[in-house]
Design an enzyme around this catalytic site. Structure first.
Site, PDB file in Angstrom:
ATOM      1  N   GLU A  26     -90.823 -38.642  17.475  1.00 14.38           N
ATOM      2  CA  GLU A  26     -90.035 -37.254  17.680  1.00 14.38           C
ATOM      3  C   GLU A  26     -90.843 -36.750  18.036  1.00 14.38           C
ATOM      4  O   GLU A  26     -91.717 -36.797  17.801  1.00 14.38           O
ATOM      5  CB  GLU A  26     -89.136 -37.246  16.674  1.00 14.38           C
ATOM      6  CG  GLU A  26     -87.973 -38.242  16.151  1.00 14.38           C
ATOM      7  CD  GLU A  26     -87.983 -37.666  15.125  1.00 14.38           C
ATOM      8  OE1 GLU A  26     -87.550 -36.380  15.029  1.00 14.38           O
ATOM      9  OE2 GLU A  26     -86.475 -38.093  14.733  1.00 14.38           O
ATOM     10  N   HIS A  80     -82.373 -34.951  15.743  1.00 11.25           N
ATOM     11  CA  HIS A  80     -83.170 -34.141  14.689  1.00 11.25           C
ATOM     12  C   HIS A  80     -81.669 -32.968  14.674  1.00 11.25           C
ATOM     13  O   HIS A  80     -83.159 -32.042  14.057  1.00 11.25           O
ATOM     14  CB  HIS A  80     -84.020 -35.002  14.731  1.00 11.25           C
ATOM     15  CG  HIS A  80     -84.707 -35.139  12.841  1.00 11.25           C
ATOM     16  ND1 HIS A  80     -85.822 -35.818  12.975  1.00 11.25           N
ATOM     17  CD2 HIS A  80     -84.313 -34.837  11.903  1.00 11.25           C
ATOM     18  CE1 HIS A  80     -85.795 -36.291  11.780  1.00 11.25           C
ATOM     19  NE2 HIS A  80     -84.372 -35.098  11.202  1.00 11.25           N
TER      20      HIS A  80
END
Length: 401
Positions: free
Chosen positions: A259, A282
């Protein structure tokens, strides 16, 4: 003055809580890599992170002055807990504060995927009008399979059942089933029966690559898959192949193996561009309500530890609280190696110095012990020096009450 470094933008209300306890706050908006963190932590007594900054062994050992680490999130797998414990650094997180936010997102995704909202939305944005019931279902009467029946899994179970879903679940531990939910004997038994599979496991190493080709093969044809837990749990390439083959009707993914560390940085995934996949960055726990609760909870725990030595809900130290009497003048907090006779040696040392112990509590956990001692006499400095010099002492702190 005590100083705390906050990374990744925990809620701003945390700053006032720290200020009320005479803690100076400095913020860094994004995550830091290991070398950046090592440098940034110099001169700070505490650090607060979220999910992207890794507090490694090197970072901890390079900053022995650290007293506590706050994880402004649910998980603590980004923190080297063993090293923190060995150096007498307390670690706190917020295990319940964003449960509702994650569950509400899961409910929304279940409905969107079951009704094929993402496919219809994508096609209508391209100017294609497709008014059809093909592949769209009510959630009522369908079966939700939950993998991981902890705080989030259990609350999802209750809300899903209220919407008419049949709930089955698998957990490595024996769990009390809520409502009419049914615990299944194996994960395979859940996958073969569920129309919707939602993952809610923690960051334990054994959960790495929990879902791959074999597990997706077990799922029912036309089922949908949701992962709001950890990015490393799922083989994304295997998921993509099962979506392309139409074995799975859709998926929703909120966490990824890699990420970006900061907002605005580029993101890539094999799932990008698939109209039967919902991708979110997220944000399972990222509601204003959850972040406010997390900011309050973790900052309060850090300040309580700083001022009273309370380790209530610490993830790595024995959980202790000691109520001070009106006569108590000083609180002595000792983190030590868990060896027999430490408390007796402490008390003997205090007794020889004439210190009057007003209250005391001790607990052990694994290789570490934690003792709180209140005294109502003058501070026995020579005794404290002797205790601090003991081979089993990890960290000794004194607070005025």
């Amino acid at each position: 003055m005590t100083r705390v470094l906050l990374l990744e933008n925990p809620h701003a209300d945390a700053d006032q809580i720290f200020a009320d306890h005479n803690v100076e706050v400095e913020r860094v908006s994004g995550a830091l890599d290991e070398n950046e963190l090592i440098e940034a932590l110099h001169g700070f007594d505490m650090v607060g992170v979220r999910s992207k900054t890794r507090v490694t062994q090197r970072a901890i050992e390079a900053n022995p002055q650290l007293q506590a680490i706050g994880a402004f999130c649910i998980g603590t797998n980004q923190i080297d807990l063993s090293t923190a414990t060995k150096h007498g650094i307390a670690v706190f997180n917020a295990p319940y504060s964003n449960t509702r936010s994650v569950v509400e997102l899961a409910i929304g995704l279940i409905i969107d995927l079951t009704r094929r909202v993402t496919v219809k939305n994508s096609r209508l944005h391209r100017g294609v009008w497709e008014k059809s019931s093909d592949g769209s279902h009510e959630v009522r009467g369908r079966t939700l399979g939950i993998i991981g029946y902890g705080n989030i899994g259990t609350q999802l179970s209750v809300l899903a059942e209220a919407m008419g879903l049949n709930v089955i679940f698998y957990d490595i531990a024996e769990r009390l089933a809520l409502g009419n939910a049914t615990q299944m004997p194996t994960m395979e038994s859940v996958l073969r029966e569920a129309d919707i599979v939602s993952i809610h496991v923690d960051g334990a190493p054994q959960n790495r690559n929990l879902f791959g080709e074999k597990e997706f093969d077990m799922m029912k044809s036309g089922a949908v898959f949701i992962n709001l837990s950890r990015g490393f749990v799922v083989d994304i390439d295997a998921l993509r192949s099962h979506l392309l083959s139409r074995h799975l009707a859709g998926a929703a993914i909120d966490v990824f193996p890699q990420e970006p560390k900061k907002n605005g940085q580029p993101f890539s995934s094999p799932l990008v561009g698939m109209d039967n996949v919902i991708l979110t960055p997220h944000v399972g726990g990222s509601t204003e309500e959850a972040q406010l609760d997390i900011g309050h909870f973790v900052s309060t725990k850090l300040c309580d530890y700083l001022t009273t030595g309370s380790t209530d809900m610490s993830v790595n130290l024995p959980n202790l609280q000691l109520a001070a009497s009106a006569q108590s003048r000083y609180r002595i907090a000792l983190i030590h190696r868990n060896t027999p006779g430490v408390l007796a040696l402490i008390n003997q040392t205090f007794a020889e110095s004439g210190a009057n112990i007003d209250g005391q509590i001790l607990s052990t956990q694994g290789f570490v012990g934690y003792a709180l001692t209140d005294i109502s006499s003058e501070l026995p400095r020579e005794a404290l020096h002797a205790i601090e010099s003991m081979d089993d002492t990890i960290r000794l702190t004194v607070t005025s009450l």
